[in-house]
Design a protein around this motif. Structure first.
Motif, PDB file in Angstrom:
ATOM      1  N   GLU A 152       0.837  -1.212   0.000  1.00 53.84           N
ATOM      2  CA  GLU A 152       0.000   0.000   0.000  1.00 53.84           C
ATOM      3  C   GLU A 152       0.866   1.254   0.000  1.00 53.84           C
ATOM      4  OE1 GLU A 152      -3.098   0.664   2.873  1.00 53.84           O
ATOM      5  OE2 GLU A 152      -3.871  -1.377   2.587  1.00 53.84           O
ATOM      6  N   ALA A 153       1.918   1.248   0.782  1.00 52.88           N
ATOM      7  CA  ALA A 153       2.773   2.427   0.931  1.00 52.88           C
ATOM      8  C   ALA A 153       3.695   2.643  -0.263  1.00 52.88           C
ATOM      9  CB  ALA A 153       3.596   2.314   2.204  1.00 52.88           C
ATOM     10  N   TYR A 154       4.214   1.531  -0.846  1.00 53.06           N
ATOM     11  CA  TYR A 154       5.265   1.643  -1.863  1.00 53.06           C
ATOM     12  C   TYR A 154       4.933   0.952  -3.180  1.00 53.06           C
ATOM     13  CZ  TYR A 154       7.762   3.173   2.259  1.00 53.06           C
ATOM     14  OH  TYR A 154       8.124   3.841   3.400  1.00 53.06           O
ATOM     15  N   GLY A 155       3.688   0.572  -3.377  1.00 55.20           N
ATOM     16  CA  GLY A 155       3.301  -0.074  -4.625  1.00 55.20           C
ATOM     17  C   GLY A 155       3.963  -1.427  -4.790  1.00 55.20           C
ATOM     18  N   SER A 156       3.992  -1.899  -6.007  1.00 57.10           N
ATOM     19  CA  SER A 156       4.645  -3.186  -6.317  1.00 57.10           C
ATOM     20  C   SER A 156       6.148  -2.963  -6.322  1.00 57.10           C
ATOM     21  CB  SER A 156       4.161  -3.715  -7.664  1.00 57.10           C
ATOM     22  OG  SER A 156       2.798  -4.027  -7.592  1.00 57.10           O
ATOM     23  N   PHE A 157       6.747  -2.982  -5.148  1.00 54.63           N
ATOM     24  CA  PHE A 157       8.170  -2.708  -4.992  1.00 54.63           C
ATOM     25  C   PHE A 157       9.019  -3.860  -5.521  1.00 54.63           C
ATOM     26  CE2 PHE A 157       6.542  -4.430  -0.987  1.00 54.63           C
ATOM     27  CZ  PHE A 157       7.378  -5.513  -0.796  1.00 54.63           C
ATOM     28  N   THR A 158      10.276  -3.557  -5.780  1.00 55.90           N
ATOM     29  CA  THR A 158      11.228  -4.608  -6.136  1.00 55.90           C
ATOM     30  C   THR A 158      12.108  -4.869  -4.920  1.00 55.90           C
ATOM     31  OG1 THR A 158      12.856  -3.049  -7.009  1.00 55.90           O
ATOM     32  CG2 THR A 158      11.275  -3.974  -8.576  1.00 55.90           C
ATOM     33  N   LEU A 159      12.551  -6.096  -4.801  1.00 53.59           N
ATOM     34  CA  LEU A 159      13.374  -6.508  -3.672  1.00 53.59           C
ATOM     35  C   LEU A 159      14.579  -7.262  -4.217  1.00 53.59           C
ATOM     36  CD1 LEU A 159      13.363  -6.625  -0.513  1.00 53.59           C
ATOM     37  CD2 LEU A 159      12.457  -8.921  -0.781  1.00 53.59           C
ATOM     38  N   GLU A 160      15.746  -6.762  -3.896  1.00 55.02           N
ATOM     39  CA  GLU A 160      16.992  -7.374  -4.371  1.00 55.02           C
ATOM     40  C   GLU A 160      17.804  -7.852  -3.176  1.00 55.02           C
ATOM     41  OE1 GLU A 160      21.270  -5.860  -6.177  1.00 55.02           O
ATOM     42  OE2 GLU A 160      19.542  -4.520  -6.264  1.00 55.02           O
ATOM     43  N   THR A 192       3.328   5.488  -2.818  1.00 59.97           N
ATOM     44  CA  THR A 192       1.946   5.532  -3.313  1.00 59.97           C
ATOM     45  C   THR A 192       0.898   5.613  -2.212  1.00 59.97           C
ATOM     46  OG1 THR A 192       1.858   3.119  -3.362  1.00 59.97           O
ATOM     47  CG2 THR A 192       2.523   4.225  -5.404  1.00 59.97           C
ATOM     48  N   GLY A 193       1.289   5.434  -0.955  1.00 57.15           N
ATOM     49  CA  GLY A 193       0.335   5.451   0.152  1.00 57.15           C
ATOM     50  C   GLY A 193       0.904   6.192   1.345  1.00 57.15           C
ATOM     51  N   GLN A 194       0.063   6.470   2.308  1.00 57.99           N
ATOM     52  CA  GLN A 194       0.465   7.191   3.506  1.00 57.99           C
ATOM     53  C   GLN A 194       1.542   6.410   4.263  1.00 57.99           C
ATOM     54  OE1 GLN A 194      -1.031  10.164   4.082  1.00 57.99           O
ATOM     55  NE2 GLN A 194       0.124  10.632   5.931  1.00 57.99           N
ATOM     56  N   VAL A 195       2.616   7.089   4.635  1.00 59.36           N
ATOM     57  CA  VAL A 195       3.679   6.516   5.459  1.00 59.36           C
ATOM     58  C   VAL A 195       3.874   7.471   6.626  1.00 59.36           C
ATOM     59  CG1 VAL A 195       6.099   5.831   5.605  1.00 59.36           C
ATOM     60  CG2 VAL A 195       4.832   5.452   3.477  1.00 59.36           C
ATOM     61  N   ASP A 196       3.507   7.020   7.822  1.00 65.49           N
ATOM     62  CA  ASP A 196       3.516   7.879   9.004  1.00 65.49           C
ATOM     63  C   ASP A 196       2.727   9.146   8.680  1.00 65.49           C
ATOM     64  OD1 ASP A 196       5.034   5.958  10.404  1.00 65.49           O
ATOM     65  OD2 ASP A 196       6.903   6.796   9.651  1.00 65.49           O
TER      66      ASP A 196
END
Length: 140
Positions: free
Chosen positions: A60-68, A90-94
């Motif tokens: 919700e906060a960061y969308g479809s993130f990538t993780l490496e 993309t979404g509320q963070v704190d």
């Protein structure tokens, strides 16, 4: 070797956001999560459902993130992982409203595996780095 396989599967399926509910396959019913927050050790109990919800919050906060995965070292029943997560705010963070701009998280953790499941982990996240990016993006 089984510990490394469990943690790799956890990252590929759960932590990546691909299949958060797979947490019940690779995590024990109760997992001790040791977190460093502002140089203070905090330990919380996490269930697979809690962790799946946490991953959904990240989506919700960061969308479809990538993780490496940048590094993975296994020794006995413990596995160290350092990773880079890249997403779009993309979404509320704190108290930070979405900006649509990139945010990168650098973190590492040591996972302890027993009987084929993660039972405990110690995690460190560059929280200040994330906050600085959110501040910069807000003013961009």
């Amino acid at each position: 070797m089984i510990a490394e396989q469990v943690v790799r599967t956890f990252f590929e399926e759960v932590r990546s956001g691909r299949n958060p509910d797979y947490a019940n396959q690779v995590m024990a019913e109760q997992v001790l999560a040791h977190q460093v927050v502002s140089e203070e050790d905090v330990t919380v109990n996490r269930t697979p459902a809690d962790y799946a919800a946490h991953v959904r919050e990240m989506i919700e906060a960061y969308g479809s993130f990538t993780l490496e995965i940048q590094e993975m070292i296994a020794q006995g029943n413990k596995v160290y992982v350092r990773w880079k997560q890249s997403g779009i705010h993309t979404g509320q963070v704190d108290h930070y409203s979405p900006t649509g701009l990139p945010v990168i998280e650098i973190a590492s953790a040591v996972y302890r595996v027993e009987e084929g499941k993660i039972v405990e982990y110690w995690i460190q996240i560059d929280r200040l780095g994330i906050e600085k990016q959110l501040e910069r993006n807000l003013n961009a």
